[in-house]
Structures are given as C-alpha cells and as structure tokens.
Design a protein around this motif. Structure first.
Motif, PDB file in Angstrom:
ATOM      1  N   ASN A  44      56.388   6.602  38.522  1.00  0.00           N
ATOM      2  CA  ASN A  44      56.453   5.330  37.707  1.00  0.00           C
ATOM      3  C   ASN A  44      57.258   5.495  36.566  1.00  0.00           C
ATOM      4  O   ASN A  44      57.327   6.431  35.765  1.00  0.00           O
ATOM      5  CB  ASN A  44      54.938   5.069  37.302  1.00  0.00           C
ATOM      6  N   VAL A  45      58.630   4.429  36.447  1.00  0.00           N
ATOM      7  CA  VAL A  45      59.477   4.687  35.576  1.00  0.00           C
ATOM      8  C   VAL A  45      59.799   2.984  34.961  1.00  0.00           C
ATOM      9  O   VAL A  45      59.091   2.255  35.608  1.00  0.00           O
ATOM     10  CB  VAL A  45      60.613   5.272  35.790  1.00  0.00           C
ATOM     11  N   LYS A  46      60.468   3.167  34.045  1.00  0.00           N
ATOM     12  CA  LYS A  46      60.864   1.815  33.514  1.00  0.00           C
ATOM     13  C   LYS A  46      62.636   1.459  33.568  1.00  0.00           C
ATOM     14  O   LYS A  46      63.159   2.542  33.724  1.00  0.00           O
ATOM     15  CB  LYS A  46      60.228   1.637  32.058  1.00  0.00           C
ATOM     16  N   LYS A  47      62.788   0.268  33.943  1.00  0.00           N
ATOM     17  CA  LYS A  47      64.101  -0.002  33.689  1.00  0.00           C
ATOM     18  C   LYS A  47      64.582  -1.289  33.194  1.00  0.00           C
ATOM     19  O   LYS A  47      63.652  -2.030  33.538  1.00  0.00           O
ATOM     20  CB  LYS A  47      64.709   0.098  35.315  1.00  0.00           C
ATOM     21  N   TRP A  48      65.610  -1.434  32.438  1.00  0.00           N
ATOM     22  CA  TRP A  48      66.045  -2.706  31.916  1.00  0.00           C
ATOM     23  C   TRP A  48      66.873  -3.618  32.865  1.00  0.00           C
ATOM     24  O   TRP A  48      67.890  -2.875  33.270  1.00  0.00           O
ATOM     25  CB  TRP A  48      66.604  -2.571  30.507  1.00  0.00           C
ATOM     26  N   ASP A  52      58.309  -2.499  34.661  1.00  0.00           N
ATOM     27  CA  ASP A  52      57.537  -1.121  35.252  1.00  0.00           C
ATOM     28  C   ASP A  52      58.022  -1.085  36.678  1.00  0.00           C
ATOM     29  O   ASP A  52      57.756  -2.073  37.387  1.00  0.00           O
ATOM     30  CB  ASP A  52      56.060  -1.384  35.013  1.00  0.00           C
ATOM     31  N   CYS A  53      58.404   0.029  37.068  1.00  0.00           N
ATOM     32  CA  CYS A  53      58.882   0.406  38.200  1.00  0.00           C
ATOM     33  C   CYS A  53      58.378   1.381  39.161  1.00  0.00           C
ATOM     34  O   CYS A  53      57.967   2.473  38.352  1.00  0.00           O
ATOM     35  CB  CYS A  53      60.706   0.726  38.201  1.00  0.00           C
ATOM     36  N   GLU A  54      58.727   1.678  40.386  1.00  0.00           N
ATOM     37  CA  GLU A  54      58.175   2.745  41.130  1.00  0.00           C
ATOM     38  C   GLU A  54      59.394   3.420  41.809  1.00  0.00           C
ATOM     39  O   GLU A  54      60.192   2.474  42.296  1.00  0.00           O
ATOM     40  CB  GLU A  54      57.271   2.259  42.093  1.00  0.00           C
ATOM     41  N   LEU A  55      59.639   4.560  41.535  1.00  0.00           N
ATOM     42  CA  LEU A  55      60.670   5.489  42.140  1.00  0.00           C
ATOM     43  C   LEU A  55      60.372   6.144  43.498  1.00  0.00           C
ATOM     44  O   LEU A  55      59.447   6.752  43.428  1.00  0.00           O
ATOM     45  CB  LEU A  55      61.210   6.392  41.117  1.00  0.00           C
ATOM     46  N   LYS A 109      67.775  10.644  38.632  1.00  0.00           N
ATOM     47  CA  LYS A 109      67.473  11.945  37.665  1.00  0.00           C
ATOM     48  C   LYS A 109      67.558  11.367  36.221  1.00  0.00           C
ATOM     49  O   LYS A 109      66.556  11.954  35.448  1.00  0.00           O
ATOM     50  CB  LYS A 109      68.678  12.912  37.868  1.00  0.00           C
ATOM     51  N   SER A 110      68.210  10.365  35.914  1.00  0.00           N
ATOM     52  CA  SER A 110      68.257  10.175  34.403  1.00  0.00           C
ATOM     53  C   SER A 110      66.927   9.262  34.258  1.00  0.00           C
ATOM     54  O   SER A 110      66.299   9.391  33.026  1.00  0.00           O
ATOM     55  CB  SER A 110      69.121   8.783  34.300  1.00  0.00           C
ATOM     56  N   LEU A 111      66.229   8.402  34.907  1.00  0.00           N
ATOM     57  CA  LEU A 111      65.120   7.783  34.951  1.00  0.00           C
ATOM     58  C   LEU A 111      63.897   8.918  34.921  1.00  0.00           C
ATOM     59  O   LEU A 111      63.066   8.678  34.004  1.00  0.00           O
ATOM     60  CB  LEU A 111      64.728   6.722  35.934  1.00  0.00           C
ATOM     61  N   LEU A 112      63.886   9.932  35.717  1.00  0.00           N
ATOM     62  CA  LEU A 112      62.951  10.939  35.711  1.00  0.00           C
ATOM     63  C   LEU A 112      63.117  11.957  34.426  1.00  0.00           C
ATOM     64  O   LEU A 112      62.047  12.125  33.774  1.00  0.00           O
ATOM     65  CB  LEU A 112      63.043  11.680  36.885  1.00  0.00           C
TER      66      LEU A 112
END
Length: 100
Positions: free
Chosen positions: A20-24, A46-49, A79-82
């Motif tokens: 689970n990550v976040k993105k604008w 809130d996103c799922e990768l 990779k950046s999000l993780l």
C-alpha cells in the motif's frame, strides 16, 4: 479488478499485491482550475501497488463514488514509491538500501 492499459490486460486477481502506497494526482477539473487560478491542484490517494508475473507494474486506487482506477507505471516509479512508503518491502523485492 481488470484494466486494459495501452493494449495490455492487467487483472489484479492474477497479480501479486506488493504494498500500500500513496500518490498525488493532478486535478484536471476546469472548475478547480478556475477557482485556483490555474495553479497545480490535486489529491493524494491511498493506492495499492501490484506486479504481474511478467514484471509489469500497476497502481490502483478508488476515486469518488467508488470508481476503481488503474494506472500502469514503470519499475522505477514503483521503486520510488516503495522506498518512500514501504522500504522493508523495497529491500525484499529489489535490494538492500545502503545505510547512511
């Protein structure tokens, strides 16, 4: 969830959920642009990768009114999000992050 993006089918039932990550995401609403004078305005979701068996990456989130949205992303963006939101998972999936 199934999405067809750039001629490829992404099916989360057949993909591995990584984190689970976040993105604008930038808002493209004309009303919002008018209110904020063409400033860059957006929302953080809130996103799922997800990763497919072939190594393709998918980012999913839910927008207003329970609309499911999927975006294909590059491995570099994954990779950046993780690194930002799930460094332990980054180290499991890719490589150890060097100590400072």
């Amino acid at each position: 969830m199934r999405f067809v993006i750039q001629g490829l089918k992404y099916d989360t039932d057949k993909m591995k959920k990584i984190a689970n990550v976040k993105k604008w995401y930038k808002t493209n609403s004309l009303l919002v642009k008018a209110i904020y004078g063409n400033e860059e305005v957006g929302t953080t979701y809130d996103c799922e990768l997800w990763r497919s068996e072939k190594g393709n990456w998918l980012l999913t989130h839910t927008e207003d009114y329970n609309t499911k949205v999927g975006h294909a992303i590059t491995e570099e963006e994954a990779k950046s999000l993780l690194m930002r939101y799930a460094p332990d998972i980054y180290e499991t999936e890719f490589e150890k992050i060097p100590e400072a």
